[in-house]
Design an enzyme around this catalytic site. Structure first.
Site, PDB file in Angstrom:
ATOM      1  N   CYS A  80       0.710  -1.131  -0.042  1.00 18.39           N
ATOM      2  CA  CYS A  80       0.044  -0.127   0.131  1.00 18.39           C
ATOM      3  C   CYS A  80       0.780   1.204   0.177  1.00 18.39           C
ATOM      4  O   CYS A  80       1.530   1.552  -0.950  1.00 18.39           O
ATOM      5  CB  CYS A  80      -1.096  -0.118   1.365  1.00 18.39           C
ATOM      6  SG  CYS A  80      -2.292   0.937   0.647  1.00 18.39           S
ATOM      7  N   HIS A 175      -3.253  -5.544   1.498  1.00 20.95           N
ATOM      8  CA  HIS A 175      -2.596  -5.603   2.906  1.00 20.95           C
ATOM      9  C   HIS A 175      -2.587  -7.148   3.309  1.00 20.95           C
ATOM     10  O   HIS A 175      -3.420  -7.544   3.944  1.00 20.95           O
ATOM     11  CB  HIS A 175      -3.289  -4.970   3.936  1.00 20.95           C
ATOM     12  CG  HIS A 175      -3.045  -3.450   3.824  1.00 20.95           C
ATOM     13  ND1 HIS A 175      -1.844  -2.819   4.425  1.00 20.95           N
ATOM     14  CD2 HIS A 175      -3.768  -2.502   3.058  1.00 20.95           C
ATOM     15  CE1 HIS A 175      -2.158  -1.297   4.215  1.00 20.95           C
ATOM     16  NE2 HIS A 175      -3.036  -1.082   3.411  1.00 20.95           N
ATOM     17  N   GLU A 177      -0.840  -8.743   5.229  1.00 24.02           N
ATOM     18  CA  GLU A 177      -0.521  -8.851   6.756  1.00 24.02           C
ATOM     19  C   GLU A 177      -1.700  -8.674   7.379  1.00 24.02           C
ATOM     20  O   GLU A 177      -1.680  -8.959   8.722  1.00 24.02           O
ATOM     21  CB  GLU A 177       0.429  -7.824   6.925  1.00 24.02           C
ATOM     22  CG  GLU A 177       0.280  -6.446   7.248  1.00 24.02           C
ATOM     23  CD  GLU A 177       0.027  -5.644   5.958  1.00 24.02           C
ATOM     24  OE1 GLU A 177      -0.097  -6.270   4.786  1.00 24.02           O
ATOM     25  OE2 GLU A 177      -0.293  -4.389   5.942  1.00 24.02           O
TER      26      GLU A 177
END
Ligand code: GLN
Length: 196
Positions: A80, A175, A177
């Site tokens: 991002c 994302h 994560e």
């Protein structure tokens, strides 16, 4: 060999990357100063706010050391805002803006590019190299426009490219994560281990 992965830790979603990398057996290093880049074999630049992140990178003299590190061929992955920071050009609503970046990939990152997305959305992504769809979490995400055929696009959504690679540099506008799907982190770790 155990991978030693740096996570830029100036601002933004640092701990989620660190936790996922640790859970996969890596040693992680939180990078705040140029000396923290020594002896790592991969670097993650997390999401956050790219305008704030570039100011902090400049203030802590991290721009040249990260550029030099990229030249050694170790994998560097921006998620991002991290993908925005790695791109050669940054735009907003089709206008190139004068925001400095690391300029490491021939890509134009268009900030906050999804009209329908005020806060965030999730979409199943078909990603080159993965058999099953990946849960893409997008938070005020950029679209990534390749500026060279050296760029390999790994995933596109209706609006355009959201995951790509140029040699050792990886950009994702979503994302991983923030999910519990570790496949992209595992691919990154494998590349870090192979490259060292
Ligand atoms: N919109 C942010 C920017 O332009 C990126 C958001 C994020 O990293 N989740 O920097």
């Amino acid at each position: 060999m155990k991978a030693r992965i740096g996570v830029l830790a100036l601002q933004g979603g640092v701990s989620e990357h660190v936790d996922m990398l640790n859970s996969l057996g890596c040693t992680t290093v939180e990078v705040r100063l140029p000396e923290h880049l020594a002896d790592i074999n991969g670097l993650v630049i997390p999401g956050g706010e790219s305008t704030a992140l570039i100011k902090l990178l400049l203030r802590w003299n991290l721009v040249s050391p990260i550029r030099e590190l990229a030249g050694t061929g170790i994998p560097i992955w921006g998620t991002c805002a991290g993908s925005i920071l790695l791109s050669d050009e940054i735009s907003e609503k089709d206008h190139i803006i004068d925001q400095p970046s690391l300029e490491l990939v021939p890509v134009r990152a268009e900030r906050n590019s999804f009209g329908r997305q005020v806060a965030s959305f999730q979409e199943d992504l078909v990603i080159k190299g993965l058999d099953q769809p990946f849960p893409g979490v997008f938070i005020r995400a950029p679209l990534l426009y390749p500026l060279s055929n050296r760029v390999e696009v790994l995933c596109t959504v209706e609006e355009g490219a959201v995951f790509l690679k140029c040699e050792n540099i990886w950009l994702s506008s979503f994302h991983p994560e923030l999910t519990d799907d570790t496949r992209i982190h595992r691919m990154f770790i494998e590349e870090a281990v192979i490259g060292s």
